[in-house]
Write an enzyme that holds these catalytic residues in place. Structure first.
Site, mmCIF file in Angstrom:
data_model
loop_
_atom_site.group_PDB
_atom_site.id
_atom_site.type_symbol
_atom_site.label_atom_id
_atom_site.label_comp_id
_atom_site.label_asym_id
_atom_site.label_seq_id
_atom_site.Cartn_x
_atom_site.Cartn_y
_atom_site.Cartn_z
ATOM 1 N N ASP A 66 0.806 -1.145 0.107
ATOM 2 C CA ASP A 66 -0.029 0.038 0.079
ATOM 3 C C ASP A 66 0.769 1.131 -0.044
ATOM 4 O O ASP A 66 2.152 1.191 0.099
ATOM 5 C CB ASP A 66 -0.866 -0.110 1.127
ATOM 6 N N ASN A 135 -7.635 -3.257 14.059
ATOM 7 C CA ASN A 135 -9.012 -3.434 13.840
ATOM 8 C C ASN A 135 -9.143 -4.703 12.675
ATOM 9 O O ASN A 135 -10.344 -4.828 12.105
ATOM 10 C CB ASN A 135 -9.580 -2.200 13.206
ATOM 11 N N HIS A 137 -7.461 -5.080 9.829
ATOM 12 C CA HIS A 137 -7.200 -4.616 8.529
ATOM 13 C C HIS A 137 -6.056 -5.559 7.923
ATOM 14 O O HIS A 137 -5.141 -5.729 8.817
ATOM 15 C CB HIS A 137 -7.247 -3.201 8.177
ATOM 16 N N GLU A 142 -9.845 -1.941 5.187
ATOM 17 C CA GLU A 142 -10.328 -1.576 6.454
ATOM 18 C C GLU A 142 -11.491 -2.386 6.502
ATOM 19 O O GLU A 142 -12.079 -3.061 5.416
ATOM 20 C CB GLU A 142 -10.546 -0.155 6.383
HETATM 21 P P1 PGA Z 1 2.018 -2.343 12.586
HETATM 22 O O1 PGA Z 1 0.775 -2.066 11.458
HETATM 23 O O2 PGA Z 1 2.983 -3.536 11.912
HETATM 24 O O3 PGA Z 1 2.814 -1.092 12.489
HETATM 25 O O4 PGA Z 1 1.474 -2.692 13.985
HETATM 26 C C1 PGA Z 1 0.154 -3.240 10.924
HETATM 27 C C2 PGA Z 1 -1.030 -2.736 10.334
HETATM 28 O O5 PGA Z 1 -1.457 -1.693 10.680
HETATM 29 O O6 PGA Z 1 -1.379 -3.579 9.268
#
Ligand code: PGA
Length: 260
Positions: A66, A135, A137, A142
């Site tokens: 992304d 959450n 995702h 999302e």
């Molecule tokens: P993080 O983020 O590895 O910084 O915890 C993961 C995500 O939000 O997909």
């Protein structure tokens, strides 16, 4: 789904790097899907050490998951910058083989289609490295993202913008839109490798691995992937109900590997 529970961050990085290293040995021109965020950093650092010690990943290609809409690739907050400094350079990949969705331009929809074409032209993704949001995702898909979605422009959830505010000078600076590989794109990878650590991820991990498959937890779609591996530390495993079963399976697979 194979769940690997590791005692600490270091063991998570080693277990994940072992999976990628096996691919490098089997397919020197393999293709990785590349997550950003903090979860895969240990894996990338471990792989960088192995590359420095002689592991050759120069034939590999990469496709980032992304990017933020509105950030140019030379912006230090962009994922293009993160991928360059955390992955391309330390793993000595050829820059022309590493792709990040573009977040700037007049026709991002066309760019998204071109990104899907580029993944297909590379022969698809062998291992899609993933983090997971609190959450649930995956990438920036999302809750309520379509399970069939492909690379597209999407809106960031409030939680995600709060969680990622640490990379920006103020929460208001976090972009509201992103370009993300879709859940359908992620599911097309031949293997998915989800990495999660820390107590803040325990709820999302439990819902992804053991909860109902639901658009409210996008990562639960991995239950439908025939080769999904989840590598987590003890804290992230804290809310799993069947933890004894995963540990038992893990012990057996180590024993089988040692037995040859
Ligand atoms: P993080 O983020 O590895 O910084 O915890 C993961 C995500 O939000 O997909």
């Amino acid at each position: 789904m194979r769940v690997v529970i590791c005692p600490d961050l270091c063991a998570v990085a080693t277990a994940a790097a072992d999976i990628v290293t096996e691919l490098v040995g089997r397919k020197p021109q393999g293709t990785l899907g590349l997550a950003t965020g903090s979860s895969p950093l240990g894996l990338y650092a471990e792989l960088a050490e192995r590359v420095a010690a002689g592991l050759d990943m120069s034939g590999f290609s990469g496709f980032a998951l992304d990017e933020y809409v509105g950030l140019a690739p030379d912006d230090p907050r962009s994922y293009a910058h993160v991928i360059r400094t955390q992955v391309t350079e330390p793993l000595r990949l050829k820059p022309e083989n590493v792709h990040v969705p573009t977040g700037i331009g007049d026709d991002l929809d066309a760019e998204c289609l071109a990104y899907e074409d580029a993944i297909r032209a590379a022969g698809g993704i062998d291992i899609q490295i993933l983090g997971i949001g609190r959450n649930g995702h995956l990438g920036f898909n999302e809750p309520t993202s379509s399970f069939a979605s492909r690379t597209r422009v999407a809106s960031l959830a409030k939680w995600t913008r709060q969680d990622n505010a640490r990379y920006f000078s103020s929460p208001e600076d976090v972009p509201r839109e992103c370009v993300t590989q879709g859940l359908g794109t992620i599911m097309a990878a031949r293997m998915t490798l989800l990495i999660a650590t820390g107590v803040a991820k325990a709820g999302a991990v439990a819902r992804a691995v053991e909860g109902p498959v639901s658009a409210l937890c996008p990562a639960s779609i991995l239950q439908h992937h025939e080769n999904a591996v989840v590598v987590i530390d003890e804290e992230a495993a804290g809310e799993l109900a069947l933890v004894d079963y995963y540990r038992d399976t893990q012990r057996r697979s180590v024993r089988d590997t040692v037995a040859g």
